[in-house]
Design a protein around this motif. Sequence first.
Motif, PDB file in Angstrom:
ATOM      1  N   ASN A 144       0.768  -1.286  -0.069  1.00  0.00           N
ATOM      2  CA  ASN A 144       0.015  -0.137  -0.107  1.00  0.00           C
ATOM      3  C   ASN A 144       0.953   1.081  -0.136  1.00  0.00           C
ATOM      4  N   GLY A 145       2.157   1.068   0.178  1.00  0.00           N
ATOM      5  CA  GLY A 145       2.835   2.329   0.054  1.00  0.00           C
ATOM      6  C   GLY A 145       2.720   3.390   1.183  1.00  0.00           C
ATOM      7  N   GLU A 146       2.236   2.639   2.469  1.00  0.00           N
ATOM      8  CA  GLU A 146       2.039   3.559   3.419  1.00  0.00           C
ATOM      9  C   GLU A 146       2.589   3.098   4.675  1.00  0.00           C
ATOM     10  N   ASP A 147       2.742   3.953   5.773  1.00  0.00           N
ATOM     11  CA  ASP A 147       3.248   3.527   7.044  1.00  0.00           C
ATOM     12  C   ASP A 147       2.440   2.642   7.768  1.00  0.00           C
ATOM     13  N   ASN A 148       2.822   2.072   8.960  1.00  0.00           N
ATOM     14  CA  ASN A 148       1.938   1.179   9.810  1.00  0.00           C
ATOM     15  C   ASN A 148       0.967   2.072  10.645  1.00  0.00           C
ATOM     16  N   PRO A 149      -0.244   1.559  10.028  1.00  0.00           N
ATOM     17  CA  PRO A 149      -1.393   2.480  10.677  1.00  0.00           C
ATOM     18  C   PRO A 149      -1.279   2.480  12.440  1.00  0.00           C
ATOM     19  N   PHE A 150      -0.807   1.577  12.997  1.00  0.00           N
ATOM     20  CA  PHE A 150      -0.804   1.498  14.471  1.00  0.00           C
ATOM     21  C   PHE A 150       0.377   2.403  14.819  1.00  0.00           C
ATOM     22  N   TYR A 151       1.288   2.604  13.890  1.00  0.00           N
ATOM     23  CA  TYR A 151       2.597   3.556  14.343  1.00  0.00           C
ATOM     24  C   TYR A 151       1.905   5.024  14.197  1.00  0.00           C
ATOM     25  N   ARG A 152       1.395   5.160  12.859  1.00  0.00           N
ATOM     26  CA  ARG A 152       0.942   6.348  12.264  1.00  0.00           C
ATOM     27  C   ARG A 152       0.034   7.008  13.215  1.00  0.00           C
ATOM     28  N   GLU A 153      -1.139   6.265  13.850  1.00  0.00           N
ATOM     29  CA  GLU A 153      -2.120   6.746  14.446  1.00  0.00           C
ATOM     30  C   GLU A 153      -1.873   6.112  15.977  1.00  0.00           C
ATOM     31  N   PHE A 154      -0.996   6.150  16.486  1.00  0.00           N
ATOM     32  CA  PHE A 154      -0.784   5.518  17.800  1.00  0.00           C
ATOM     33  C   PHE A 154      -1.481   6.317  18.529  1.00  0.00           C
ATOM     34  N   ASP A 155      -1.914   7.637  18.642  1.00  0.00           N
ATOM     35  CA  ASP A 155      -2.552   8.107  19.712  1.00  0.00           C
ATOM     36  C   ASP A 155      -4.254   7.567  19.729  1.00  0.00           C
ATOM     37  N   TYR A 156      -4.647   7.297  18.407  1.00  0.00           N
ATOM     38  CA  TYR A 156      -5.916   6.869  18.587  1.00  0.00           C
ATOM     39  C   TYR A 156      -5.994   5.417  18.950  1.00  0.00           C
ATOM     40  N   LEU A 157      -4.967   4.620  18.683  1.00  0.00           N
ATOM     41  CA  LEU A 157      -4.866   3.360  19.055  1.00  0.00           C
ATOM     42  C   LEU A 157      -4.766   3.312  20.872  1.00  0.00           C
ATOM     43  N   LEU A 158      -4.162   4.380  21.196  1.00  0.00           N
ATOM     44  CA  LEU A 158      -4.177   4.437  22.744  1.00  0.00           C
ATOM     45  C   LEU A 158      -5.605   4.793  23.365  1.00  0.00           C
ATOM     46  N   GLU A 159      -6.080   5.688  22.750  1.00  0.00           N
ATOM     47  CA  GLU A 159      -7.663   5.926  23.136  1.00  0.00           C
ATOM     48  C   GLU A 159      -8.499   4.794  23.117  1.00  0.00           C
ATOM     49  N   ILE A 160      -8.373   4.097  22.339  1.00  0.00           N
ATOM     50  CA  ILE A 160      -8.960   2.836  22.419  1.00  0.00           C
ATOM     51  C   ILE A 160      -8.548   1.929  23.426  1.00  0.00           C
ATOM     52  N   LEU A 161      -7.411   1.826  23.629  1.00  0.00           N
ATOM     53  CA  LEU A 161      -7.022   0.791  24.659  1.00  0.00           C
ATOM     54  C   LEU A 161      -7.325   1.448  25.936  1.00  0.00           C
ATOM     55  N   LYS A 162      -7.225   2.700  26.183  1.00  0.00           N
ATOM     56  CA  LYS A 162      -7.357   3.571  27.288  1.00  0.00           C
ATOM     57  C   LYS A 162      -8.928   3.210  27.663  1.00  0.00           C
ATOM     58  N   GLU A 163     -10.023   3.340  26.851  1.00  0.00           N
ATOM     59  CA  GLU A 163     -11.321   3.313  27.162  1.00  0.00           C
ATOM     60  C   GLU A 163     -11.962   1.991  28.063  1.00  0.00           C
ATOM     61  N   TYR A 164     -11.064   0.786  27.817  1.00  0.00           N
ATOM     62  CA  TYR A 164     -11.233  -0.455  28.483  1.00  0.00           C
ATOM     63  C   TYR A 164      -9.993  -0.689  29.303  1.00  0.00           C
ATOM     64  N   ASP A 165      -9.127  -0.002  29.538  1.00  0.00           N
ATOM     65  CA  ASP A 165      -7.861  -0.351  30.312  1.00  0.00           C
ATOM     66  C   ASP A 165      -7.042  -1.435  29.947  1.00  0.00           C
ATOM     67  N   VAL A 166      -6.872  -1.599  28.477  1.00  0.00           N
ATOM     68  CA  VAL A 166      -6.337  -2.740  28.006  1.00  0.00           C
ATOM     69  C   VAL A 166      -4.718  -2.346  28.015  1.00  0.00           C
ATOM     70  N   THR A 167      -3.835  -3.311  28.373  1.00  0.00           N
ATOM     71  CA  THR A 167      -2.433  -3.233  28.432  1.00  0.00           C
ATOM     72  C   THR A 167      -1.948  -3.449  27.032  1.00  0.00           C
ATOM     73  N   ILE A 168      -0.875  -2.700  26.548  1.00  0.00           N
ATOM     74  CA  ILE A 168      -0.445  -2.916  25.234  1.00  0.00           C
ATOM     75  C   ILE A 168       0.757  -3.543  25.351  1.00  0.00           C
ATOM     76  N   SER A 169       1.115  -4.561  24.584  1.00  0.00           N
ATOM     77  CA  SER A 169       2.257  -5.231  24.581  1.00  0.00           C
ATOM     78  C   SER A 169       2.750  -5.128  23.151  1.00  0.00           C
ATOM     79  N   LEU A 170       3.817  -4.179  23.262  1.00  0.00           N
ATOM     80  CA  LEU A 170       4.453  -3.730  22.124  1.00  0.00           C
ATOM     81  C   LEU A 170       5.512  -4.742  21.249  1.00  0.00           C
TER      82      LEU A 170
END
Lengths: 433, 433
Positions: free
Chosen positions: B202-228
């Motif tokens: 797709n010639g694009e950067d990894n969405p999880f990196y590019r939109e990491f703040d959005y990812l954190l919002e979702i995880l925070k809502e449910y207090d999910v621990t991220i395992s990088l």
Amino acid sequence: MAIERGCKMTLMDEARKGRITPEIERVARDEGIKPEKLARLVAEGKVVIPRNVRREDIVPRGIGKFMSTKINANVGTSREYICIEEEIEKVRVAEKYGADAIMDLSTGGDLDRIRKELMNHTKLPFGTVPIYQSAMEKDAVVNMTSDDMFNTVRKHAEDGVDFMTIHAGVNLNSLERLKNSERILDVVSRGGAFLIGWMIHNGEDNPFYREFDYLLEILKEYDVTISLGDGMRPGCINDASDRAKFMEFIILGELTRRAREAGVQAMVEGPGHVPLDEVEISVTSMKKITDEAPLYLLGPLVTDIAPGYDHIVGAIGGAVAGMHGADFICMVTPSEHLALPGVDHIREGVIITKIAAHVADTVKEGQRERARELDRQMAIARKELNWERQFELAIDRERAEEIWHGRKSRTKACSMCGDICAIQLVKSALNKS
Amino acid sequence: MAIERGCKMTLMDEARKGRITPEIERVARDEGIKPEKLARLVAEGKVVIPRNVRREDIVPRGIGKFMSTKINANVGTSREYICIEEEIEKVRVAEKYGADAIMDLSTGGDLDRIRKELMNHTKLPFGTVPIYQSAMEKDAVVNMTSDDMFNTVRKHAEDGVDFMTIHAGVNLNSLERLKNSERILDVVSRGGAFLIGWMIHNGEDNPFYREFDYLLEILKEYDVTISLGDGMRPGCINDASDRAKFMEFIILGELTRRAREAGVQAMVEGPGHVPLDEVEISVTSMKKITDEAPLYLLGPLVTDIAPGYDHIVGAIGGAVAGMHGADFICMVTPSEHLALPGVDHIREGVIITKIAAHVADTVKEGQRERARELDRQMAIARKELNWERQFELAIDRERAEEIWHGRKSRTKACSMCGDICAIQLVKSALNKS
């Protein structure tokens, strides 16, 4: 002089004259080292090549500095389980799966016959612990005479035994340190226990220590390698690295020097039970105290709470000990601390100890490149999803094939990922980019 | 704000206010640490306690500094082997033999149903790798949209998943380092491979990196621990500790800081395949770069040539990594590199990884005394030849008993030595002296 009757010159004497004996030539080829360099290491006592002059048809192995890590398999009857056929099968299986030496630790049955039979079934260097037989042939261990002890050593030497464990470091000095120690398990070495019982009962020092020169004369006559036994080895991680153990090492260091002076090859045995963060200091201090004598370790076991899995506990300790310089690792089986091992446990123990030895070799000076080449070949076979080549390179081909066939994939990959194999995905993605 | 709809405050937020939540209280008790001290460690992100706000009935586990070494068991279907009952049995067996967390890595069958069923069968912290499902639900991995990726994360969070592996460190920067590397096996992480394939196509950067703040919002809502996730992990010891891997770690270190700032618990995953003499530097550099984030290791495997025994290879690496600071070790099974594991291999893998974790604990700051007390108790039981107590203390009682009963001795000792038991000989000799 005893020497006149048997061996004119030991391998060590020959190496000191710079002679490249057939043993040195063979070991040098196996290890990828120059024969002249190996001869120097043998001359200095930093490598031993156990080989009794009476032993024919032996495939010699080099143990020590710059050599690949070797593994020993213990076999032998106990007082209650005596079956020569089973012991012969253990020797066969140990050799098949990569043992570099066999020790007969039999304590039950016709010990002379068992020893000879087992030796007839292997071309590997063969070791014994003569004190077991001296003790077993008396109604009580304490009734052995010092003549009994030396006569057994001579008998084993005459039979062609290549190396013998002799607990000459158990003496009045190290015994005193033991009495002053706070160990939970005083002594767990069988040979050590026999000698301590004998010393206390008879009020005398250990004959193997007191008359060490006489012992060396016998060994020299047949060019037997002495493996200076670890009689004070700790029996649990709580007891590790204490004063009794270090005292014995100091004695073993002195005895190593005397053996070398006499032209007798010597290696030193070490513990036993050692916590993981003491393995490095344990190995490096032994190497220092003994002026780099080849180090033969039993384990080390890095926890006490895994009976049934002590082969794995020993592999953890053995790999780390090997990284820091241990040269020769004694196989531990799943039966350790529980029972006399059967054939299956010998197989398992040998394979797992072999893995630990290989791991050590991948980080060991002198062996690193050769060992890593195997890992590199395996990585290439994995990249190519070449299963036949992976099985060829596996330490235990049979088991790898069995698992793979047990759950085969319809794809070229394995059944973990099948058509979503990471290796294939990235290979094609990178090629397209 | 997403936060308004779900979790008002994450565990990390609460810990920062000095609140002793029930999770912190429970973990503090289990670990033998003061709740206030644990709350500080959680506040700093040096310990994580994965727990989704929607998950009920969880037995929380602390992972990180001063905690005992935890182990994870991977279960889950593959594309070709799909049997929910078997996966449930794997969860049961993993929990029975001491797993501290379960990850569902299913890639075949009804993934939503499998995940829910497995979570219903355990009270352990439960993890997933959402990218697997996003990728499996498309005809081709590269056809995922970034919405698909985030929606799967949200779905798993809604289902109560406690921690998720997200390969946010696979980005254009680390991909460039990979292309410039001289690896044999480019990428062996499945999630990493999906994302690299996607990025290149797709010639694009990894969405999880590019939109990491959005990812954190979702995880925070449910207090999910991220395992990088460890997308650039080496697939063989030849490829270990290279620039691509270190590049990813730098990114993961930065992302850890961002997760902590957002009040989202984060841990970091590490390799993989690492030669034994690089394990220390690998672990300590990761700890440094991530400011002591809890470290979750896959192995490390210290040789490539033992397929069928990778659980043991992983135990060698895992024990050493634990000694140097690894906090959470992923179980490796005998099937690794060969097939999808069955129930027996999960059992073996869990037990052996548990041994490695205990060995690490015996030398780890904060756990050393508690762990060694078990070894001390075992040593005392051995001295007393108290077999029942030895079995009680054994990591796998069933196996220890089976071996002992298989070849029982007529004496109080075991069948290795019987009436010539060293422990008994010396006990009586020393008492007489």
